[in-house]
Write a protein that holds these residues in place. Structure first.
Motif, PDB file in Angstrom:
ATOM      1  N   ILE A  53      17.075  47.868  95.460  1.00 33.71           N
ATOM      2  CA  ILE A  53      16.620  46.719  94.678  1.00 33.71           C
ATOM      3  C   ILE A  53      15.437  47.112  93.804  1.00 33.71           C
ATOM      4  CG2 ILE A  53      15.638  44.399  94.805  1.00 33.71           C
ATOM      5  CD1 ILE A  53      17.168  44.039  97.457  1.00 33.71           C
ATOM      6  N   ALA A  54      14.476  47.843  94.389  1.00 29.19           N
ATOM      7  CA  ALA A  54      13.280  48.242  93.640  1.00 29.19           C
ATOM      8  C   ALA A  54      13.623  49.158  92.475  1.00 29.19           C
ATOM      9  CB  ALA A  54      12.291  48.939  94.579  1.00 29.19           C
ATOM     10  N   GLY A  55      14.604  50.030  92.658  1.00 31.81           N
ATOM     11  CA  GLY A  55      14.934  50.999  91.622  1.00 31.81           C
ATOM     12  C   GLY A  55      15.941  50.523  90.601  1.00 31.81           C
ATOM     13  N   GLU A  56      16.838  49.606  90.986  1.00 24.02           N
ATOM     14  CA  GLU A  56      17.935  49.214  90.119  1.00 24.02           C
ATOM     15  C   GLU A  56      17.848  47.792  89.583  1.00 24.02           C
ATOM     16  OE1 GLU A  56      21.072  51.295  89.332  1.00 24.02           O
ATOM     17  OE2 GLU A  56      19.214  52.429  89.496  1.00 24.02           O
ATOM     18  N   ASP A  57      17.229  46.886  90.356  1.00 29.24           N
ATOM     19  CA  ASP A  57      17.305  45.472  89.961  1.00 29.24           C
ATOM     20  C   ASP A  57      16.256  44.671  90.723  1.00 29.24           C
ATOM     21  OD1 ASP A  57      18.045  42.950  89.150  1.00 29.24           O
ATOM     22  OD2 ASP A  57      20.011  42.962  90.102  1.00 29.24           O
ATOM     23  N   ALA A  58      15.008  44.734  90.248  1.00 32.33           N
ATOM     24  CA  ALA A  58      13.892  44.118  90.975  1.00 32.33           C
ATOM     25  C   ALA A  58      14.055  42.609  91.145  1.00 32.33           C
ATOM     26  CB  ALA A  58      12.575  44.426  90.268  1.00 32.33           C
ATOM     27  N   GLY A  59      14.780  41.972  90.241  1.00 32.63           N
ATOM     28  CA  GLY A  59      14.958  40.516  90.328  1.00 32.63           C
ATOM     29  C   GLY A  59      16.219  40.103  91.050  1.00 32.63           C
ATOM     30  N   PHE A  60      16.851  41.035  91.757  1.00 37.44           N
ATOM     31  CA  PHE A  60      18.153  40.800  92.384  1.00 37.44           C
ATOM     32  C   PHE A  60      18.193  39.542  93.251  1.00 37.44           C
ATOM     33  CE2 PHE A  60      20.906  41.667  96.169  1.00 37.44           C
ATOM     34  CZ  PHE A  60      22.125  41.559  95.533  1.00 37.44           C
ATOM     35  N   MET A  61      17.158  39.309  94.026  1.00 40.38           N
ATOM     36  CA  MET A  61      17.170  38.181  94.959  1.00 40.38           C
ATOM     37  C   MET A  61      17.016  36.838  94.255  1.00 40.38           C
ATOM     38  SD  MET A  61      17.796  39.573  97.776  1.00 40.38           S
ATOM     39  CE  MET A  61      17.694  38.066  98.737  1.00 40.38           C
ATOM     40  N   ASN A  62      16.565  36.850  93.013  1.00 39.07           N
ATOM     41  CA  ASN A  62      16.230  35.590  92.329  1.00 39.07           C
ATOM     42  C   ASN A  62      17.169  35.214  91.188  1.00 39.07           C
ATOM     43  OD1 ASN A  62      13.840  35.291  93.935  1.00 39.07           O
ATOM     44  ND2 ASN A  62      12.854  36.830  92.643  1.00 39.07           N
ATOM     45  N   HIS A  63      17.935  36.157  90.665  1.00 35.91           N
ATOM     46  CA  HIS A  63      18.807  35.817  89.535  1.00 35.91           C
ATOM     47  C   HIS A  63      20.212  35.477  90.006  1.00 35.91           C
ATOM     48  CE1 HIS A  63      20.973  39.594  89.801  1.00 35.91           C
ATOM     49  NE2 HIS A  63      19.890  40.309  89.564  1.00 35.91           N
ATOM     50  N   TRP A  64      21.023  34.965  89.073  1.00 36.19           N
ATOM     51  CA  TRP A  64      22.407  34.589  89.363  1.00 36.19           C
ATOM     52  C   TRP A  64      23.386  35.576  88.742  1.00 36.19           C
ATOM     53  CZ3 TRP A  64      24.382  30.783  92.495  1.00 36.19           C
ATOM     54  CH2 TRP A  64      23.446  29.933  93.069  1.00 36.19           C
ATOM     55  N   GLY A  65      23.026  36.842  88.799  1.00 38.83           N
ATOM     56  CA  GLY A  65      23.936  37.883  88.330  1.00 38.83           C
ATOM     57  C   GLY A  65      23.497  38.577  87.062  1.00 38.83           C
ATOM     58  N   PHE A  66      22.630  37.916  86.265  1.00 37.54           N
ATOM     59  CA  PHE A  66      22.201  38.479  84.987  1.00 37.54           C
ATOM     60  C   PHE A  66      20.680  38.395  84.882  1.00 37.54           C
ATOM     61  CE2 PHE A  66      26.355  36.494  84.597  1.00 37.54           C
ATOM     62  CZ  PHE A  66      27.126  37.532  84.116  1.00 37.54           C
ATOM     63  N   ASP A  67      20.093  39.421  84.268  1.00 38.06           N
ATOM     64  CA  ASP A  67      18.642  39.460  84.065  1.00 38.06           C
ATOM     65  C   ASP A  67      18.377  39.458  82.558  1.00 38.06           C
ATOM     66  OD1 ASP A  67      15.953  40.003  83.838  1.00 38.06           O
ATOM     67  OD2 ASP A  67      15.933  41.536  85.398  1.00 38.06           O
ATOM     68  N   PRO A  68      18.095  38.287  81.973  1.00 43.34           N
ATOM     69  CA  PRO A  68      17.900  38.199  80.517  1.00 43.34           C
ATOM     70  C   PRO A  68      16.809  39.128  79.996  1.00 43.34           C
ATOM     71  CG  PRO A  68      18.069  36.008  81.488  1.00 43.34           C
ATOM     72  CD  PRO A  68      17.972  36.979  82.633  1.00 43.34           C
ATOM     73  N   ASN A  69      15.724  39.301  80.759  1.00 43.10           N
ATOM     74  CA  ASN A  69      14.636  40.171  80.309  1.00 43.10           C
ATOM     75  C   ASN A  69      15.083  41.626  80.219  1.00 43.10           C
ATOM     76  OD1 ASN A  69      12.780  38.042  80.144  1.00 43.10           O
ATOM     77  ND2 ASN A  69      12.217  38.239  82.297  1.00 43.10           N
ATOM     78  N   ALA A  70      15.832  42.082  81.232  1.00 42.48           N
ATOM     79  CA  ALA A  70      16.319  43.465  81.230  1.00 42.48           C
ATOM     80  C   ALA A  70      17.318  43.680  80.097  1.00 42.48           C
ATOM     81  CB  ALA A  70      16.957  43.799  82.575  1.00 42.48           C
ATOM     82  N   ILE A  71      18.171  42.679  79.861  1.00 43.18           N
ATOM     83  CA  ILE A  71      19.156  42.781  78.779  1.00 43.18           C
ATOM     84  C   ILE A  71      18.460  42.872  77.423  1.00 43.18           C
ATOM     85  CG2 ILE A  71      21.005  41.560  77.568  1.00 43.18           C
ATOM     86  CD1 ILE A  71      21.819  40.394  80.305  1.00 43.18           C
ATOM     87  N   GLN A  72      17.420  42.052  77.229  1.00 44.40           N
ATOM     88  CA  GLN A  72      16.687  42.063  75.958  1.00 44.40           C
ATOM     89  C   GLN A  72      15.966  43.394  75.744  1.00 44.40           C
ATOM     90  OE1 GLN A  72      13.528  39.168  75.580  1.00 44.40           O
ATOM     91  NE2 GLN A  72      13.660  39.170  73.361  1.00 44.40           N
ATOM     92  N   LYS A  73      15.343  43.919  76.807  1.00 43.65           N
ATOM     93  CA  LYS A  73      14.650  45.198  76.705  1.00 43.65           C
ATOM     94  C   LYS A  73      15.629  46.320  76.361  1.00 43.65           C
ATOM     95  CE  LYS A  73      10.837  44.154  79.876  1.00 43.65           C
ATOM     96  NZ  LYS A  73      10.244  44.448  81.208  1.00 43.65           N
ATOM     97  N   ALA A  74      16.788  46.304  77.018  1.00 44.85           N
ATOM     98  CA  ALA A  74      17.798  47.331  76.749  1.00 44.85           C
ATOM     99  C   ALA A  74      18.290  47.235  75.309  1.00 44.85           C
ATOM    100  CB  ALA A  74      18.965  47.168  77.726  1.00 44.85           C
ATOM    101  N   TYR A  75      18.500  46.009  74.831  1.00 44.59           N
ATOM    102  CA  TYR A  75      18.983  45.800  73.457  1.00 44.59           C
ATOM    103  C   TYR A  75      17.963  46.329  72.443  1.00 44.59           C
ATOM    104  CZ  TYR A  75      20.058  43.362  69.115  1.00 44.59           C
ATOM    105  OH  TYR A  75      20.299  43.063  67.801  1.00 44.59           O
TER     106      TYR A  75
END
Length: 242
Positions: free
Chosen positions: A88-110
């Protein structure tokens, strides 16, 4: 004019449209029904194999190598907490709180990809699980659309524990090595139940490219990344699975 040369009337063409529409509706209905049943089944049944596992196997055969598919399933409660928190710490820090998608991570990647910097994914653990279990390898808008669809389904029908359990059991972790248990046996000669923080963080640090890097002989970059993962594990522990 003979009957042979007579063109189909407009009324005949119109008659075909309802039939075509009926077929399309049936195909859509079957797809949704079967895909939902598939996802629900895998809530209780462990996925036996993935498209990527098969593809890698055939690639090895094409290169003149022997077929290799090493994997050993471990239930969620049998895995080390260090492994779960590291993932979780290395791949998806918000895993426990999101519903499958992380808008912030998607925006940063874009933004990073748009700026011409090295390609960076914004996929969550849920998205990666959906892709690995239900879809074929590759990059296309069609596959991305299916990935989003299956991500929603597993978030609806599976628990977070089940998503992480499946993810850690099917992810590629080396040449012909899949899942944390097989990787731990290969690299550390121990079960995933007994991973230390350092070993778990090194294992997760190579997830993006496990055929290039190895936790057995970590590069300076992998060592740095694993130290960041261990630091983030403290935050993850406060959120996870209580």
């Amino acid at each position: 004019m003979s009957r042979k040369n007579r063109k189909p009337s407009r009324s005949t063409s119109v008659k075909w449209f309802p039939n075509l529409l009926r077929i399309v509706k049936k195909v859509i209905l079957y797809f949704f029904s079967l895909s939902i049943l598939w996802v629900i089944a895998y809530r209780f049944i462990n996925p036996p194999v993935t498209w990527l596992m098969l593809q890698r196997g055939f690639e090895r055969k094409a290169d003149g190598k022997t077929w290799k598919l090493e994997k050993e399933w471990r239930d969620f409660n049998e895995m080390s907490d260090n492994l779960k928190y590291s993932a979780i710490a290395g791949e998806d820090a918000g895993f426990m709180n999101h519903w499958g998608f992380d808008p912030n991570a998607i925006q940063k990647a874009y933004l990073k990809n748009k700026a011409g910097k090295p390609m960076r994914g914004g996929s969550t653990i849920s998205q990666q699980t959906a892709k690995n279990v239900f879809l074929w390898p590759g990059r296309s808008w069609l596959r991305k659309g299916f990935e989003a669809y299956f991500t929603v389904l597993i978030e609806v029908f599976w628990s977070k524990e089940r998503i992480l359990e499946v993810y850690l059991n099917v992810i590629e972790m080396g040449d012909g090595i899949y899942g944390a248990e097989a990787a731990c046996r290969e690299y550390y000669n121990k079960s995933s139940e007994r991973l230390t923080k350092r070993q778990a963080s090194l294992l997760v640090a190579v997830f993006p490219n496990p055929r290039k890097w190895t936790p057995k002989h970590p590069t300076r970059y992998i060592l740095y990344k694993s130290s960041l993962i261990r630091r983030n594990m403290r935050i993850v522990r406060k959120q996870a699975f209580d």
